[in-house]
Motif scaffolding. Structure first.
Motif, short mmCIF file in Angstrom:
data_model
loop_
_atom_site.label_atom_id
_atom_site.label_comp_id
_atom_site.label_asym_id
_atom_site.label_seq_id
_atom_site.Cartn_x
_atom_site.Cartn_y
_atom_site.Cartn_z
N LEU A 5 0.40 -10.23 16.50
CA LEU A 5 1.43 -9.25 16.15
C LEU A 5 2.49 -9.87 15.25
O LEU A 5 2.96 -9.24 14.30
N THR A 6 2.84 -11.11 15.53
CA THR A 6 3.81 -11.83 14.68
C THR A 6 3.27 -11.97 13.26
O THR A 6 3.99 -11.74 12.28
N ILE A 7 1.99 -12.32 13.14
CA ILE A 7 1.37 -12.44 11.82
C ILE A 7 1.37 -11.09 11.11
O ILE A 7 1.69 -11.01 9.92
N VAL A 8 1.01 -10.03 11.81
CA VAL A 8 0.99 -8.69 11.21
C VAL A 8 2.37 -8.32 10.68
O VAL A 8 2.51 -7.84 9.55
N ILE A 9 3.39 -8.52 11.49
CA ILE A 9 4.75 -8.14 11.09
C ILE A 9 5.23 -8.97 9.90
O ILE A 9 5.76 -8.43 8.92
N LEU A 10 5.02 -10.28 9.95
CA LEU A 10 5.43 -11.14 8.83
C LEU A 10 4.65 -10.81 7.55
O LEU A 10 5.22 -10.75 6.46
N ALA A 11 3.36 -10.61 7.70
CA ALA A 11 2.52 -10.29 6.53
C ALA A 11 2.94 -8.95 5.92
O ALA A 11 3.00 -8.82 4.69
N GLN A 12 3.22 -7.97 6.76
CA GLN A 12 3.67 -6.67 6.24
C GLN A 12 5.02 -6.81 5.54
O GLN A 12 5.25 -6.18 4.49
N ALA A 13 5.89 -7.64 6.08
CA ALA A 13 7.19 -7.88 5.43
C ALA A 13 7.02 -8.52 4.06
O ALA A 13 7.71 -8.16 3.10
N VAL A 14 6.09 -9.46 3.97
CA VAL A 14 5.81 -10.10 2.67
C VAL A 14 5.30 -9.06 1.68
O VAL A 14 5.73 -9.01 0.53
N ARG A 15 4.39 -8.22 2.13
CA ARG A 15 3.82 -7.19 1.24
C ARG A 15 4.89 -6.19 0.79
O ARG A 15 4.96 -5.82 -0.38
N ILE A 16 5.73 -5.75 1.71
CA ILE A 16 6.81 -4.82 1.35
C ILE A 16 7.78 -5.48 0.38
O ILE A 16 8.20 -4.85 -0.61
N ALA A 17 8.13 -6.73 0.63
CA ALA A 17 9.02 -7.45 -0.29
C ALA A 17 8.40 -7.56 -1.68
O ALA A 17 9.10 -7.40 -2.69
N ALA A 18 7.11 -7.80 -1.74
CA ALA A 18 6.42 -7.90 -3.03
C ALA A 18 6.49 -6.58 -3.80
O ALA A 18 6.85 -6.56 -4.98
N ILE A 19 6.18 -5.50 -3.14
CA ILE A 19 6.17 -4.19 -3.80
C ILE A 19 7.58 -3.80 -4.21
O ILE A 19 7.80 -3.32 -5.33
N ALA A 20 8.55 -4.02 -3.34
CA ALA A 20 9.94 -3.67 -3.66
C ALA A 20 10.48 -4.51 -4.81
O ALA A 20 11.16 -4.00 -5.70
N THR A 21 10.18 -5.80 -4.81
CA THR A 21 10.67 -6.69 -5.87
C THR A 21 10.03 -6.34 -7.21
O THR A 21 10.69 -6.35 -8.24
N CYS A 22 8.77 -6.00 -7.18
CA CYS A 22 8.04 -5.73 -8.42
C CYS A 22 8.44 -4.39 -9.05
O CYS A 22 8.40 -4.25 -10.27
N GLY A 23 8.83 -3.44 -8.24
CA GLY A 23 9.27 -2.15 -8.77
C GLY A 23 8.22 -1.47 -9.62
O GLY A 23 7.07 -1.34 -9.22
N GLU A 24 8.62 -1.06 -10.82
CA GLU A 24 7.72 -0.33 -11.73
C GLU A 24 6.51 -1.14 -12.16
O GLU A 24 5.50 -0.58 -12.56
N SER A 25 6.63 -2.45 -12.12
CA SER A 25 5.52 -3.30 -12.58
C SER A 25 4.40 -3.41 -11.53
O SER A 25 3.35 -3.95 -11.83
N PHE A 26 4.65 -2.92 -10.31
CA PHE A 26 3.61 -2.99 -9.28
C PHE A 26 2.58 -1.89 -9.50
O PHE A 26 2.92 -0.75 -9.77
N ASN A 27 1.31 -2.27 -9.37
CA ASN A 27 0.24 -1.31 -9.48
C ASN A 27 -0.94 -1.83 -8.66
O ASN A 27 -1.18 -3.04 -8.63
N HIS A 28 -1.66 -0.95 -8.00
CA HIS A 28 -2.82 -1.38 -7.23
C HIS A 28 -4.01 -1.72 -8.13
O HIS A 28 -4.96 -2.35 -7.69
N LEU A 29 -3.95 -1.29 -9.37
CA LEU A 29 -5.01 -1.58 -10.33
C LEU A 29 -4.56 -2.69 -11.27
O LEU A 29 -3.42 -2.71 -11.70
N ILE A 30 -5.48 -3.58 -11.59
CA ILE A 30 -5.16 -4.64 -12.54
C ILE A 30 -5.03 -4.00 -13.91
O ILE A 30 -5.92 -3.28 -14.37
N GLN A 31 -3.91 -4.28 -14.55
CA GLN A 31 -3.62 -3.67 -15.85
C GLN A 31 -4.30 -4.45 -16.97
O GLN A 31 -4.01 -5.63 -17.16
N THR A 32 -5.19 -3.79 -17.68
CA THR A 32 -5.89 -4.46 -18.78
C THR A 32 -5.15 -4.31 -20.10
O THR A 32 -5.46 -5.00 -21.06
N SER A 33 -4.19 -3.40 -20.13
CA SER A 33 -3.33 -3.28 -21.32
C SER A 33 -1.88 -3.30 -20.86
O SER A 33 -1.54 -2.79 -19.79
N LYS A 34 -1.04 -3.91 -21.67
CA LYS A 34 0.37 -4.08 -21.30
C LYS A 34 1.15 -2.83 -21.68
O LYS A 34 1.12 -2.38 -22.82
#
Length: 120
Positions: A5-34
């Protein structure tokens, strides 16, 4: 179970921080064009991890199986997610080197991928 459970919570926090920090640049698909608003994010959690969303998902997947006390599935989830990211991360990094030729290589040297045994 508490460890999982500790791993799940920490891992989810890392993922949320990543998405929040990335903002508009976050995408689930790899961008082949800029896109015009596509930026290389190097602050926040990205200062330490190149792929924090992937790191979060990798450890979250393993943690869920630890919570369920399912040792066989821990191994299966670890191998399956590792194999997925072992292919995806080099492909994404190739795209990022193309989009940010002057800055991505320098950034990659100063950060960690965060998933064991994956190199680019």
């Amino acid at each position: 179970m508490v460890f999982g459970l500790t791993i799940v919570i920490l891992a989810q926090a890392v993922r949320i921080a990543a998405i929040a920090t990335c903002g508009e640049s976050f995408n689930h698909l790899i961008q082949t064009s800029k896109k015009d608003n596509h930026a290389l994010i190097t602050h926040g959690i990205y200062k330490y991890l190149r792929h924090p969303s992937y790191v979060g998902f990798f450890y979250w997947a393993i943690g869920t199986q630890l919570v369920l006390c399912n040792p066989l599935q821990v191994i299966i989830f670890a191998v399956a997610t590792w194999m997925f990211f072992q292919r995806r991360i080099p492909y994404e990094e190739e795209s990022l080197r193309h989009h940010f030729p002057d800055t991505y290589a320098k950034y990659a040297v100063t950060t960690w991928i965060g998933i064991p045994f994956i190199r680019t």
